[in-house]
Design a protein around this motif. Sequence first.
Motif, PDB file in Angstrom:
ATOM      1  N   LYS A 404       0.864  -1.338  -0.080  1.00  0.00           N
ATOM      2  CA  LYS A 404       0.060   0.084  -0.010  1.00  0.00           C
ATOM      3  C   LYS A 404       0.900   1.415   0.069  1.00  0.00           C
ATOM      4  O   LYS A 404       0.586   1.981  -0.873  1.00  0.00           O
ATOM      5  CB  LYS A 404      -0.853   0.064   1.089  1.00  0.00           C
ATOM      6  CG  LYS A 404      -1.699   1.354   1.338  1.00  0.00           C
ATOM      7  CD  LYS A 404      -2.825   1.152   2.464  1.00  0.00           C
ATOM      8  CE  LYS A 404      -3.631   2.321   2.500  1.00  0.00           C
ATOM      9  NZ  LYS A 404      -4.827   2.092   3.633  1.00  0.00           N
ATOM     10  N   CYS A 407       2.384   2.062  -3.301  1.00  0.00           N
ATOM     11  CA  CYS A 407       1.479   2.619  -4.381  1.00  0.00           C
ATOM     12  C   CYS A 407       1.204   3.998  -4.114  1.00  0.00           C
ATOM     13  O   CYS A 407       1.193   4.864  -4.959  1.00  0.00           O
ATOM     14  CB  CYS A 407       0.111   1.653  -4.325  1.00  0.00           C
ATOM     15  SG  CYS A 407       0.294   0.214  -4.911  1.00  0.00           S
ATOM     16  N   ARG A 410       3.860   6.298  -5.148  1.00  0.00           N
ATOM     17  CA  ARG A 410       3.733   6.709  -6.448  1.00  0.00           C
ATOM     18  C   ARG A 410       2.733   7.519  -7.230  1.00  0.00           C
ATOM     19  O   ARG A 410       2.450   7.536  -8.244  1.00  0.00           O
ATOM     20  CB  ARG A 410       3.856   5.348  -7.237  1.00  0.00           C
ATOM     21  CG  ARG A 410       5.277   4.514  -6.956  1.00  0.00           C
ATOM     22  CD  ARG A 410       5.453   2.990  -7.330  1.00  0.00           C
ATOM     23  NE  ARG A 410       6.616   2.443  -7.444  1.00  0.00           N
ATOM     24  CZ  ARG A 410       7.284   2.083  -6.188  1.00  0.00           C
ATOM     25  NH1 ARG A 410       6.744   2.291  -5.189  1.00  0.00           N
ATOM     26  NH2 ARG A 410       8.555   1.541  -6.349  1.00  0.00           N
ATOM     27  N   LEU A 412      -0.915   6.613  -6.310  1.00  0.00           N
ATOM     28  CA  LEU A 412      -1.988   5.894  -6.509  1.00  0.00           C
ATOM     29  C   LEU A 412      -2.613   5.580  -5.166  1.00  0.00           C
ATOM     30  O   LEU A 412      -1.698   4.932  -4.091  1.00  0.00           O
ATOM     31  CB  LEU A 412      -1.743   4.565  -7.227  1.00  0.00           C
ATOM     32  CG  LEU A 412      -3.062   3.570  -7.319  1.00  0.00           C
ATOM     33  CD1 LEU A 412      -3.674   3.823  -8.498  1.00  0.00           C
ATOM     34  CD2 LEU A 412      -2.623   2.120  -7.573  1.00  0.00           C
ATOM     35  N   PRO A 414      -4.601   2.950  -3.307  1.00  0.00           N
ATOM     36  CA  PRO A 414      -5.108   1.694  -3.453  1.00  0.00           C
ATOM     37  C   PRO A 414      -6.170   1.074  -2.407  1.00  0.00           C
ATOM     38  O   PRO A 414      -6.240   1.804  -1.205  1.00  0.00           O
ATOM     39  CB  PRO A 414      -3.998   0.684  -3.327  1.00  0.00           C
ATOM     40  CG  PRO A 414      -3.241   1.280  -2.246  1.00  0.00           C
ATOM     41  CD  PRO A 414      -3.294   2.672  -2.273  1.00  0.00           C
ATOM     42  N   ILE A 440       1.213   1.349 -12.138  1.00  0.00           N
ATOM     43  CA  ILE A 440       1.969   1.574 -10.652  1.00  0.00           C
ATOM     44  C   ILE A 440       1.569   0.168  -9.930  1.00  0.00           C
ATOM     45  O   ILE A 440       2.487  -0.112  -9.345  1.00  0.00           O
ATOM     46  CB  ILE A 440       1.154   2.707  -9.896  1.00  0.00           C
ATOM     47  CG1 ILE A 440       1.484   3.949 -10.557  1.00  0.00           C
ATOM     48  CG2 ILE A 440       1.360   2.932  -8.509  1.00  0.00           C
ATOM     49  CD1 ILE A 440       0.846   5.228 -10.149  1.00  0.00           C
ATOM     50  N   VAL A 441       0.167  -0.423  -9.939  1.00  0.00           N
ATOM     51  CA  VAL A 441       0.256  -1.567  -9.316  1.00  0.00           C
ATOM     52  C   VAL A 441       1.332  -2.710  -9.885  1.00  0.00           C
ATOM     53  O   VAL A 441       1.880  -3.208  -9.002  1.00  0.00           O
ATOM     54  CB  VAL A 441      -1.111  -2.266  -9.578  1.00  0.00           C
ATOM     55  CG1 VAL A 441      -1.212  -3.645  -9.215  1.00  0.00           C
ATOM     56  CG2 VAL A 441      -2.264  -1.159  -8.885  1.00  0.00           C
ATOM     57  N   ALA A 444       4.590  -1.694  -8.161  1.00  0.00           N
ATOM     58  CA  ALA A 444       4.452  -1.879  -6.781  1.00  0.00           C
ATOM     59  C   ALA A 444       4.539  -3.682  -6.237  1.00  0.00           C
ATOM     60  O   ALA A 444       5.025  -4.061  -5.392  1.00  0.00           O
ATOM     61  CB  ALA A 444       3.568  -1.483  -5.989  1.00  0.00           C
TER      62      ALA A 444
END
Length: 457
Positions: A404, A407, A410, A412, A414, A440-441, A444
Motif C-alpha cells: 500500500k 502505491c 507513486r 496511487l 489503493p 503503478i500496481v 509495486a
Amino acid sequence: MSDVLPGLSADGPTVKALDRAGVFHSWSAQGSLDPLPIASASGAHFTDYDGNRYLDFASQLVNLNIGHQHPKMIAALCEQAAKLCTVAPGFANDARSEAARLISELAPGDLNHVFFTNGGADANEHAMRMARLHTGRFKILSAIRSYHGATAGAIALTGEPRRWDNEPGMPGIVHYFGPYPYRSVFYASTPEEETERALAHLREVITLEGPESFAAVILETVVGTNGILVPPPGYLAGVRAICDEFGVLMIADEVMAGFGRCGEWFAVDHWQVTPDLITFAKGVNSGYVPLGGVLMNEAIYATFDERVYPGGLTYSGHPLGCATAVASINIFKDEHIIENARDLGANVIGLELAKIADQHPSVGEVRGLGVFWAVELVRDRATREPLVPFNAKGADAAPMNELKAACIERGLWPMIAGNRIHVVPPCVTTEPEVREGLAIVDEALGLADSYYTGSAE
C-alpha cells in the motif's frame, strides 16, 4: 479561511491536529491513526494540502462511482438546498418521488417500490425486518465471507472478523458458505462443480435448520470487501430456485455492487435473476449525501397495504440525498457511464491484470467485472498460501502494508483488503487513467514477489 464557514483551515497540519483532538474514527485503534488531510478532489483524483495528487483506485470506500466533484451533481445539490433542504418523511417531496420512480424503473422484475434509508447498513436492517414480517418467519441465511454493515442486525449478518467483537449478536442468523472457486471449501475443480456443490450445501443447511423457519437468504450479488467474488455460472439462478422451493425470500445486497460498479445498473442483471428485495446505497448518488434504500416487489409491498410497517427514519428520503440520486442517474445515462464501466472491465482492466499476473508469481488469481476487480496475492501458487494470514494484524500484515505504501508513494491510492488489492476506481475513470494506475500496481507488486516462497513456474 472560509467566510461562510469560519474556523475551517487551509493548513493541513492544523486539520490533522484537530482531527486527532476531537474525531473518533471507525474500525480503528485511535492512538495509531495518521489520517491524510485532503484539500480538494476532481474526477478520479484527490489532492492533499501539500499539493500531492492521488489517483483514487479505491473510490473512497467503493462508493464514488460518479467521481469526485461532478459539476452537475454539485449543481443539483445547490439547487435543491436553495429550494428545500429537508422535509419529514411523512410529506410528499418531488425529489424523493422522482428518485423512487427512476430507481424502480431501473430495477428488474416488479421491484416497484423504494423505502429510503440513510445508507447500506440500515437498508439491510430494514430488508431483514420486512422479510420477517412478510413471511412470519424468523431465521435469515447469510454467507460466510460477507459484509452487510455495522448496525446491530447488519453486523450479525456479516460473515467476517468485524463481527466477532460485536457478538453476541441478533439471534436467528445462520451462516453458510457461498462459492469461492479459487479457495473452494467444496473441493470443486471447475466453476460448474462449485455451483453444484455450493447449492447442495445451501439446501442442506436450510433442510437441517428447518425450512419453515427461514424468512430470507441475503447475499452480496458480487461479494465486495471479502474478495470481489463473482458468482460462478448458474449459482444465483440456483439460489433463486431454492428460495422459491422453500418459500424463502431472496435479498440481494447491491450496496457495493450496484449502480454501475459491475457494468450494469444492478449486478443481478448480469445473470437475469430477480430477487424479492434489493438493498442499495453507495453508488446511487456516490455518497455526495448519505442515502440508501430497499427495493421491494409487489407482494412484499402489499403486506403493508393495511398493516403498519413498524419502522422508520427521521431522514428517510432526505431531499438533498434524493436530488443527487436523480442527478446521478441522469448523468449516468447522458454520459454513458454504465457503458464506460463495462468497457473498462472487459477491454482494459481484465486484460491488463491478466498480463500483470503473468509477470508476478505472487499473483494467485485476478477476478472481477466492470470496475470491480481483485488481485489475490500468495506466497506459493501451488499451495495458494496467502501472502498474509487471514485477519492478519501487526507484523503479519507487513507485506500488504508495504505494498500500500509503495502505491501511495507513486501517486496511487489503493484499496487493500486481506491478501488482496482491489482495483475499484470510479466508473467515470478514463482508459489512460486506468492504465496509469495499473502500471503503478504492476511496479509495486515487485514487493509482493519478494515474499514469494514457491517454486518458479
